[in-house]
Design a protein around this motif. Structure first.
Motif, PDB file in Angstrom:
ATOM      1  N   ARG A  66     -50.349  73.546 -44.397  1.00  0.00           N
ATOM      2  CA  ARG A  66     -49.045  73.967 -45.322  1.00  0.00           C
ATOM      3  C   ARG A  66     -48.185  72.790 -45.144  1.00  0.00           C
ATOM      4  O   ARG A  66     -47.314  72.712 -46.100  1.00  0.00           O
ATOM      5  CB  ARG A  66     -48.747  74.932 -44.396  1.00  0.00           C
ATOM      6  N   LEU A  67     -47.953  73.018 -43.973  1.00  0.00           N
ATOM      7  CA  LEU A  67     -47.184  71.291 -44.542  1.00  0.00           C
ATOM      8  C   LEU A  67     -47.664  69.784 -44.922  1.00  0.00           C
ATOM      9  O   LEU A  67     -46.571  69.056 -45.260  1.00  0.00           O
ATOM     10  CB  LEU A  67     -47.318  70.492 -42.435  1.00  0.00           C
ATOM     11  N   VAL A  90     -40.503  63.231 -43.152  1.00  0.00           N
ATOM     12  CA  VAL A  90     -40.802  63.660 -42.686  1.00  0.00           C
ATOM     13  C   VAL A  90     -42.369  64.815 -41.790  1.00  0.00           C
ATOM     14  O   VAL A  90     -42.785  65.658 -41.420  1.00  0.00           O
ATOM     15  CB  VAL A  90     -39.048  64.288 -41.392  1.00  0.00           C
ATOM     16  N   LEU A  91     -41.982  66.198 -42.965  1.00  0.00           N
ATOM     17  CA  LEU A  91     -42.994  66.954 -43.544  1.00  0.00           C
ATOM     18  C   LEU A  91     -44.807  66.611 -43.353  1.00  0.00           C
ATOM     19  O   LEU A  91     -45.419  67.014 -42.734  1.00  0.00           O
ATOM     20  CB  LEU A  91     -43.177  67.605 -44.755  1.00  0.00           C
ATOM     21  N   LEU A  92     -44.353  64.766 -43.916  1.00  0.00           N
ATOM     22  CA  LEU A  92     -45.902  64.712 -43.438  1.00  0.00           C
ATOM     23  C   LEU A  92     -45.993  64.426 -42.343  1.00  0.00           C
ATOM     24  O   LEU A  92     -46.980  64.094 -41.880  1.00  0.00           O
ATOM     25  CB  LEU A  92     -46.323  63.458 -45.023  1.00  0.00           C
ATOM     26  N   THR A  93     -45.292  63.834 -41.319  1.00  0.00           N
ATOM     27  CA  THR A  93     -45.082  63.382 -40.189  1.00  0.00           C
ATOM     28  C   THR A  93     -45.552  64.653 -39.551  1.00  0.00           C
ATOM     29  O   THR A  93     -46.416  64.514 -38.525  1.00  0.00           O
ATOM     30  CB  THR A  93     -43.700  63.088 -39.584  1.00  0.00           C
ATOM     31  N   PHE A  94     -44.820  66.181 -39.552  1.00  0.00           N
ATOM     32  CA  PHE A  94     -45.469  67.002 -38.939  1.00  0.00           C
ATOM     33  C   PHE A  94     -46.649  67.552 -39.181  1.00  0.00           C
ATOM     34  O   PHE A  94     -47.258  68.261 -38.557  1.00  0.00           O
ATOM     35  CB  PHE A  94     -44.531  68.258 -39.473  1.00  0.00           C
ATOM     36  N   ALA A  95     -46.919  67.511 -40.393  1.00  0.00           N
ATOM     37  CA  ALA A  95     -48.776  67.704 -41.097  1.00  0.00           C
ATOM     38  C   ALA A  95     -49.549  66.785 -40.086  1.00  0.00           C
ATOM     39  O   ALA A  95     -50.746  67.064 -39.864  1.00  0.00           O
ATOM     40  CB  ALA A  95     -49.026  67.376 -42.619  1.00  0.00           C
ATOM     41  N   ALA A  96     -48.974  65.177 -39.847  1.00  0.00           N
ATOM     42  CA  ALA A  96     -50.156  64.221 -39.112  1.00  0.00           C
ATOM     43  C   ALA A  96     -50.176  64.826 -37.590  1.00  0.00           C
ATOM     44  O   ALA A  96     -51.215  65.110 -36.691  1.00  0.00           O
ATOM     45  CB  ALA A  96     -49.755  62.820 -39.172  1.00  0.00           C
ATOM     46  N   ALA A  97     -49.241  64.838 -37.156  1.00  0.00           N
ATOM     47  CA  ALA A  97     -49.220  65.812 -35.315  1.00  0.00           C
ATOM     48  C   ALA A  97     -49.808  67.106 -35.520  1.00  0.00           C
ATOM     49  O   ALA A  97     -50.704  67.457 -34.625  1.00  0.00           O
ATOM     50  CB  ALA A  97     -48.067  65.712 -35.415  1.00  0.00           C
TER      51      ALA A  97
END
Length: 212
Positions: A66-67, A90-97
């Motif tokens: 989803r992120l 930053v959404l892709l930062t959270f997706a990677a995490a």
């Protein structure tokens, strides 16, 4: 953290993020209070996300997908708003995490190394951003002993920002323990992220066109 408390924190972070983006995208320079509090938004979002990922039965794969979907959708408007492709939003930062948590749970260590060591070079908040989520996830799962990893990542985040305002996220997390009635927002936050950047990009384009 209570459900309502987490939602309250997310709304607070949303407001702080919006103020920071308005200042940045419209090139307003330094705006007292707004500029400082803007640094609080990311660690609040990151630690709330870490708590959610640490809950039994959390669907880390779904969260990552989803992120990533919303992060990809936000990329064109983020480029228009901020005037650059990198770092990725930053959404892709959270997706990677989230994907890294998924990989850790399955012991896919090569993927963990890529997501935690290589990929952050192209992501907003870089290594401190991804690592803060991972440290928070480990702490909330009860595997961290003393939360020194969370504090270490917060220090790295402050170094990345060039100031210590992100540390205000720690006392702000107390709000998450309040038993308040705040309805779950679902996908509102993702849609808002894309929409507010598109609006700010439109304002910049209109202002540029009117002065041409």
């Amino acid at each position: 953290m209570t459900s309502g408390g987490r939602e309250l924190l997310k709304w607070l972070a949303l407001v702080l993020m919006t103020g920071d983006h308005v200042v940045t995208v419209l090139d307003l320079g330094y705006v007292p209070v707004v500029s400082e509090l803007g640094r609080v938004a990311f660690p609040v979002f990151a630690l709330v996300m870490a708590f959610n990922l640490a809950q039994p039965g959390a669907n880390t794969a779904k969260s990552a997908q989803r992120l990533a979907t919303w992060g990809i959708a936000a990329t064109p408007v983020a480029v228009l708003a901020f005037g650059q492709l990198l770092p990725l939003n930053v959404l892709l930062t959270f997706a990677a995490a989230a994907a890294c948590v998924w990989a850790i749970e399955r012991r896919y260590w090569m993927l963990v190394a890529f997501l935690a060591v290589v990929a952050p070079a192209w992501l907003d908040y870089a290594w401190p951003g991804v690592w803060l989520v991972l440290a928070g996830w480990r702490w909330y799962r009860g595997q961290g002993g003393q939360p020194w990893l969370v504090w270490a990542c917060m220090v790295l985040l402050c170094a990345y920002n060039g100031n210590a305002w992100a540390l205000l996220a720690i006392p702000a997390l107390r709000l998450a323990h309040f038993n308040v009635a705040v309805p779950r927002s679902g996908k509102v936050f993702y849609g808002y992220y894309v929409a507010h950047l598109a609006l700010l990009a439109g304002v910049v384009a209109f202002a540029g066109g009117s002065t041409a």
